[in-house]
Design a protein around this motif. Structure first.
Motif, PDB file in Angstrom:
ATOM      1  N   ASP A  83     -44.065  27.133  -9.967  1.00  0.00           N
ATOM      2  CA  ASP A  83     -42.990  26.419  -9.220  1.00  0.00           C
ATOM      3  C   ASP A  83     -42.664  27.484  -7.885  1.00  0.00           C
ATOM      4  O   ASP A  83     -42.768  28.834  -7.918  1.00  0.00           O
ATOM      5  CB  ASP A  83     -41.695  27.185  -9.844  1.00  0.00           C
ATOM      6  N   THR A  84     -42.991  26.688  -6.782  1.00  0.00           N
ATOM      7  CA  THR A  84     -43.004  27.213  -5.363  1.00  0.00           C
ATOM      8  C   THR A  84     -42.024  26.619  -4.509  1.00  0.00           C
ATOM      9  O   THR A  84     -42.360  26.074  -3.293  1.00  0.00           O
ATOM     10  CB  THR A  84     -44.637  27.276  -4.699  1.00  0.00           C
ATOM     11  N   MET A  85     -40.735  26.314  -5.085  1.00  0.00           N
ATOM     12  CA  MET A  85     -39.976  25.669  -4.371  1.00  0.00           C
ATOM     13  C   MET A  85     -39.341  25.904  -3.007  1.00  0.00           C
ATOM     14  O   MET A  85     -39.056  25.347  -2.182  1.00  0.00           O
ATOM     15  CB  MET A  85     -38.595  25.204  -5.469  1.00  0.00           C
ATOM     16  N   TYR A  86     -39.058  27.319  -3.117  1.00  0.00           N
ATOM     17  CA  TYR A  86     -38.558  27.855  -1.952  1.00  0.00           C
ATOM     18  C   TYR A  86     -39.254  29.044  -1.323  1.00  0.00           C
ATOM     19  O   TYR A  86     -40.345  29.573  -1.927  1.00  0.00           O
ATOM     20  CB  TYR A  86     -37.035  28.450  -2.289  1.00  0.00           C
ATOM     21  N   SER A  87     -38.985  29.454  -0.198  1.00  0.00           N
ATOM     22  CA  SER A  87     -39.538  30.651   0.384  1.00  0.00           C
ATOM     23  C   SER A  87     -39.000  31.863  -0.334  1.00  0.00           C
ATOM     24  O   SER A  87     -38.051  31.779  -0.916  1.00  0.00           O
ATOM     25  CB  SER A  87     -39.394  31.001   2.082  1.00  0.00           C
ATOM     26  N   LEU A  88     -39.695  32.827  -0.192  1.00  0.00           N
ATOM     27  CA  LEU A  88     -39.281  34.139  -0.654  1.00  0.00           C
ATOM     28  C   LEU A  88     -37.850  34.535  -0.261  1.00  0.00           C
ATOM     29  O   LEU A  88     -37.097  34.896  -0.991  1.00  0.00           O
ATOM     30  CB  LEU A  88     -40.298  35.325  -0.742  1.00  0.00           C
ATOM     31  N   GLY A  89     -37.740  34.455   1.002  1.00  0.00           N
ATOM     32  CA  GLY A  89     -36.358  34.757   1.586  1.00  0.00           C
ATOM     33  C   GLY A  89     -35.509  33.923   0.875  1.00  0.00           C
ATOM     34  O   GLY A  89     -34.111  34.359   0.814  1.00  0.00           O
ATOM     35  N   ASP A  90     -35.484  32.840   0.852  1.00  0.00           N
ATOM     36  CA  ASP A  90     -34.462  31.937   0.235  1.00  0.00           C
ATOM     37  C   ASP A  90     -34.249  32.271  -1.124  1.00  0.00           C
ATOM     38  O   ASP A  90     -32.946  32.127  -1.521  1.00  0.00           O
ATOM     39  CB  ASP A  90     -34.858  30.376   0.369  1.00  0.00           C
ATOM     40  N   THR A  91     -35.177  32.757  -1.785  1.00  0.00           N
ATOM     41  CA  THR A  91     -34.997  33.188  -3.337  1.00  0.00           C
ATOM     42  C   THR A  91     -34.178  34.103  -3.584  1.00  0.00           C
ATOM     43  O   THR A  91     -33.533  34.514  -4.677  1.00  0.00           O
ATOM     44  CB  THR A  91     -36.258  33.095  -4.314  1.00  0.00           C
ATOM     45  N   VAL A  92     -34.150  34.964  -2.347  1.00  0.00           N
ATOM     46  CA  VAL A  92     -33.383  36.229  -2.773  1.00  0.00           C
ATOM     47  C   VAL A  92     -32.057  36.062  -1.843  1.00  0.00           C
ATOM     48  O   VAL A  92     -31.076  37.306  -1.953  1.00  0.00           O
ATOM     49  CB  VAL A  92     -34.148  37.543  -2.029  1.00  0.00           C
ATOM     50  N   SER A  93     -31.602  35.126  -0.953  1.00  0.00           N
ATOM     51  CA  SER A  93     -30.405  35.075  -0.511  1.00  0.00           C
ATOM     52  C   SER A  93     -29.757  33.607  -1.039  1.00  0.00           C
ATOM     53  O   SER A  93     -29.015  33.560  -2.194  1.00  0.00           O
ATOM     54  CB  SER A  93     -30.839  35.313   1.019  1.00  0.00           C
ATOM     55  N   LEU A 135     -30.729  32.357  -4.524  1.00  0.00           N
ATOM     56  CA  LEU A 135     -30.651  33.437  -5.798  1.00  0.00           C
ATOM     57  C   LEU A 135     -29.649  32.745  -6.773  1.00  0.00           C
ATOM     58  O   LEU A 135     -28.624  31.906  -6.680  1.00  0.00           O
ATOM     59  CB  LEU A 135     -29.798  34.723  -5.178  1.00  0.00           C
ATOM     60  N   ASP A 136     -30.464  33.067  -7.937  1.00  0.00           N
ATOM     61  CA  ASP A 136     -29.624  32.377  -9.289  1.00  0.00           C
ATOM     62  C   ASP A 136     -30.062  30.723  -9.246  1.00  0.00           C
ATOM     63  O   ASP A 136     -29.395  30.337 -10.176  1.00  0.00           O
ATOM     64  CB  ASP A 136     -28.269  32.922  -9.377  1.00  0.00           C
ATOM     65  N   LYS A 137     -30.773  30.065  -8.398  1.00  0.00           N
ATOM     66  CA  LYS A 137     -30.902  28.813  -8.646  1.00  0.00           C
ATOM     67  C   LYS A 137     -32.011  28.680  -9.683  1.00  0.00           C
ATOM     68  O   LYS A 137     -32.189  27.338  -9.912  1.00  0.00           O
ATOM     69  CB  LYS A 137     -31.444  28.049  -7.271  1.00  0.00           C
ATOM     70  N   GLY A 138     -32.768  29.606 -10.038  1.00  0.00           N
ATOM     71  CA  GLY A 138     -33.549  29.379 -11.083  1.00  0.00           C
ATOM     72  C   GLY A 138     -35.233  29.194 -10.643  1.00  0.00           C
ATOM     73  O   GLY A 138     -35.748  28.399 -11.449  1.00  0.00           O
ATOM     74  N   HIS A 139     -35.325  29.309  -9.298  1.00  0.00           N
ATOM     75  CA  HIS A 139     -36.745  28.965  -8.973  1.00  0.00           C
ATOM     76  C   HIS A 139     -37.416  29.932  -8.223  1.00  0.00           C
ATOM     77  O   HIS A 139     -36.992  31.033  -7.789  1.00  0.00           O
ATOM     78  CB  HIS A 139     -36.535  27.559  -7.839  1.00  0.00           C
ATOM     79  N   SER A 140     -38.775  29.841  -7.812  1.00  0.00           N
ATOM     80  CA  SER A 140     -39.671  30.773  -7.311  1.00  0.00           C
ATOM     81  C   SER A 140     -40.220  30.447  -5.936  1.00  0.00           C
ATOM     82  O   SER A 140     -39.810  29.449  -5.281  1.00  0.00           O
ATOM     83  CB  SER A 140     -40.700  31.148  -8.299  1.00  0.00           C
ATOM     84  N   SER A 141     -40.980  31.165  -5.540  1.00  0.00           N
ATOM     85  CA  SER A 141     -41.787  31.145  -4.081  1.00  0.00           C
ATOM     86  C   SER A 141     -43.022  31.111  -3.904  1.00  0.00           C
ATOM     87  O   SER A 141     -43.693  31.598  -4.932  1.00  0.00           O
ATOM     88  CB  SER A 141     -41.005  32.265  -3.189  1.00  0.00           C
ATOM     89  N   ASN A 142     -43.764  30.613  -3.084  1.00  0.00           N
ATOM     90  CA  ASN A 142     -45.173  30.532  -2.810  1.00  0.00           C
ATOM     91  C   ASN A 142     -45.685  32.090  -2.986  1.00  0.00           C
ATOM     92  O   ASN A 142     -46.762  32.260  -3.514  1.00  0.00           O
ATOM     93  CB  ASN A 142     -45.534  29.962  -1.504  1.00  0.00           C
ATOM     94  N   VAL A 143     -45.061  33.109  -2.269  1.00  0.00           N
ATOM     95  CA  VAL A 143     -45.910  34.336  -2.227  1.00  0.00           C
ATOM     96  C   VAL A 143     -45.714  35.132  -3.673  1.00  0.00           C
ATOM     97  O   VAL A 143     -46.575  35.843  -3.891  1.00  0.00           O
ATOM     98  CB  VAL A 143     -45.372  35.292  -0.944  1.00  0.00           C
ATOM     99  N   VAL A 144     -44.480  34.875  -4.249  1.00  0.00           N
ATOM    100  CA  VAL A 144     -44.507  35.331  -5.731  1.00  0.00           C
ATOM    101  C   VAL A 144     -45.536  34.846  -6.481  1.00  0.00           C
ATOM    102  O   VAL A 144     -46.262  35.470  -7.186  1.00  0.00           O
ATOM    103  CB  VAL A 144     -43.106  35.367  -6.483  1.00  0.00           C
ATOM    104  N   ALA A 145     -45.713  33.654  -6.349  1.00  0.00           N
ATOM    105  CA  ALA A 145     -46.748  32.743  -7.273  1.00  0.00           C
ATOM    106  C   ALA A 145     -48.101  33.338  -6.921  1.00  0.00           C
ATOM    107  O   ALA A 145     -49.135  33.766  -7.655  1.00  0.00           O
ATOM    108  CB  ALA A 145     -46.692  31.371  -6.867  1.00  0.00           C
TER     109      ALA A 145
END
Lengths: 110, 320
Positions: free
Chosen positions: B237-247, B250-260
């Motif tokens: 799951d790389t739906m969002y940027s990391l910045g989006d996932t922490v702002s 957040l809590d939408k249940g998805h991950s980012s390309n850089v965490v992957a």
């Protein structure tokens, strides 16, 4: 990763050097949160992270910045200063340059 | 193993608009600069080699459905998103050529985008077909029945003629299905989701979608590093940027390309497929995210072997 911090009176300047990766993110996060707490206790409104000596940072280091920002509760502004080209690219790829003020120099222009 | 992507978009199917197609054709014609082609095949070859994917192709519009071709005795499918309809058509063709009509599904979770294809899965309407639905959720059957209740769909679940069996699994317990060793891991998502690891003959494929890796729980990623360990392909799951996932997300249940990338690096995985694309993102947006991910991987690789990054699209096949 090494970590130093100095008190300029109106601000704290933290200077991590090396890289923040899988091996070093916990230390980075611990130092960062301690600096935020120091700033809160001393009522210093600004914490500058001098990135000039940092080779790169992976996602856990970036997320440690988020935790520190949460810890700061809006009472301490965290600025990212003097990133090298690689760090600047990471901040852009992660969109962390939209979450934190990024400035070219540690010391404000006189 | 051969991994075939039938649906790669997250949340909601996406269709190309006429103006988007026109823009692509115009762009391609400008790039061709009057060059002559004697056949469509020659023109297609030019497009593949001289034009960016976001212009000549598309990252696809169907919601998650991924086939793992491993055992000639059964089909293996991860999730039942809208991509399942096309898989069903393909499977019927292959069954007509002699493939057994046995289907093993592995559900990440029961949200709509991951099950919406099932009412349109033609093999489910065939008597003699066997469908085994593996899930970490106890209520998978409820979810599939509910989406075929008459308020939502004209054909009830009970009208399906296939022999349908539901099997609930527990994370941490490895089981065998369709010639594969399978294990699952619980993931953070609204109501929970499950990632799957499939192993066969020394090869491993991981399917980990709809999984959030929060800043305040980074220790939990150790379990994912172990789950991804030495995988030949990790679908993430790389739906969002990391910045989006922490702002904002957040809590939408998805991950980012850089965490992957970081998880795959830590796990010594060999290949990462970017997956579950955000429906509001254009092909250009997704392609840019892909290029940025490749760049990030190179920056943080250190002394590791290269992690190959691919960007999943409907129709992509990856040999493992």
């Amino acid at each position: 990763m090494d970590w130093r911090v100095r008190n300029d009176g109106a601000r704290l300047v933290a200077v991590p050097t090396g890289r923040v990766d899988e091996d070093s993110w916990k230390a980075f996060s611990t130092h960062l949160n301690a600096a935020v707490n120091d700033a809160l206790v001393l009522a210093i409104p600004s914490l500058v992270i001098d990135l000039s000596g940092l080779e790169y940072m992976t996602s856990k280091g970036l997320r440690a910045l988020t935790l520190a920002k949460n810890e700061a509760r809006g009472e301490v502004t965290i600025r990212l200063a003097a990133p090298n080209a690689t760090m600047r690219r990471i901040l852009s790829i992660s969109r962390y340059d939209m979450l934190f003020p990024v400035v070219d120099a540690v010391d404000p222009a006189s | 193993m051969l991994v075939r992507f039938w649906g790669t978009r997250g949340s909601l199917p996406v269709a190309q608009r006429a103006d988007a197609i026109l823009t692509r054709i115009a762009r391609a014609l400008v790039i061709a600069r009057g060059r002559r082609f004697d056949s469509e095949a020659e023109a297609a070859e030019f497009a593949r080699t001289d034009i960016e994917f976001a212009t000549y192709g598309t990252y696809g519009g169907a919601t998650p459905c991924v086939e793992i071709e491993a055992d000639e005795n059964a089909f293996v499918i991860c999730d039942m998103g809208s991509g399942l309809r096309e898989f069903g058509v393909s499977a019927q063709r292959r069954c007509a050529e002699g493939h057994p009509r046995v289907y093993h599904f592995f559900l990440s979770h029961l949200h709509w985008d991951h099950i919406m294809g099932f009412p349109f899965f033609r093999p489910a309407y065939e008597s003699g077909a066997t469908i085994v639905i593996h899930s970490g959720h106890w209520d998978a059957e409820d979810a599939l029945r509910r989406q075929q209740a008459d308020i939502s769909f004209p054909v009830p679940f009970d009208a399906l003629k296939a022999n349908i069996e539901f099997v609930e699994h527990t994370p941490g317990q490895t089981f065998e299905a369709a010639g594969l060793q399978v294990s699952l891991i619980h993931q953070r998502h609204r109501r929970g989701s499950f990632g799957y690891r499939f192993e066969r003959q020394g090869k491993a494929v991981v399917y980990s979608t709809d999984a959030e890796h929060r800043p305040d729980d980074m220790e939990a990623e150790d379990a994912f590093q172990a789950f991804f360990a030495n995988a030949d392909l990790v679908i993430c799951d790389t739906m969002y940027s990391l910045g989006d996932t922490v702002s904002l997300k957040l809590d939408k249940g998805h991950s980012s390309n850089v965490v992957a990338v970081d998880l795959c690096h830590a796990a010594s995985a060999r290949r990462l497929a970017l997956f579950h694309h955000e429906p509001s993102h254009s092909d250009e947006d997704i392609q840019q995210m892909f290029f940025e991910t490749v760049r990030y991987e190179k920056i943080v690789r250190g002394g590791r072997p290269e992690l190959e990054v691919v960007c999943a699209y409907d129709g992509l096949e990856v040999e493992v």
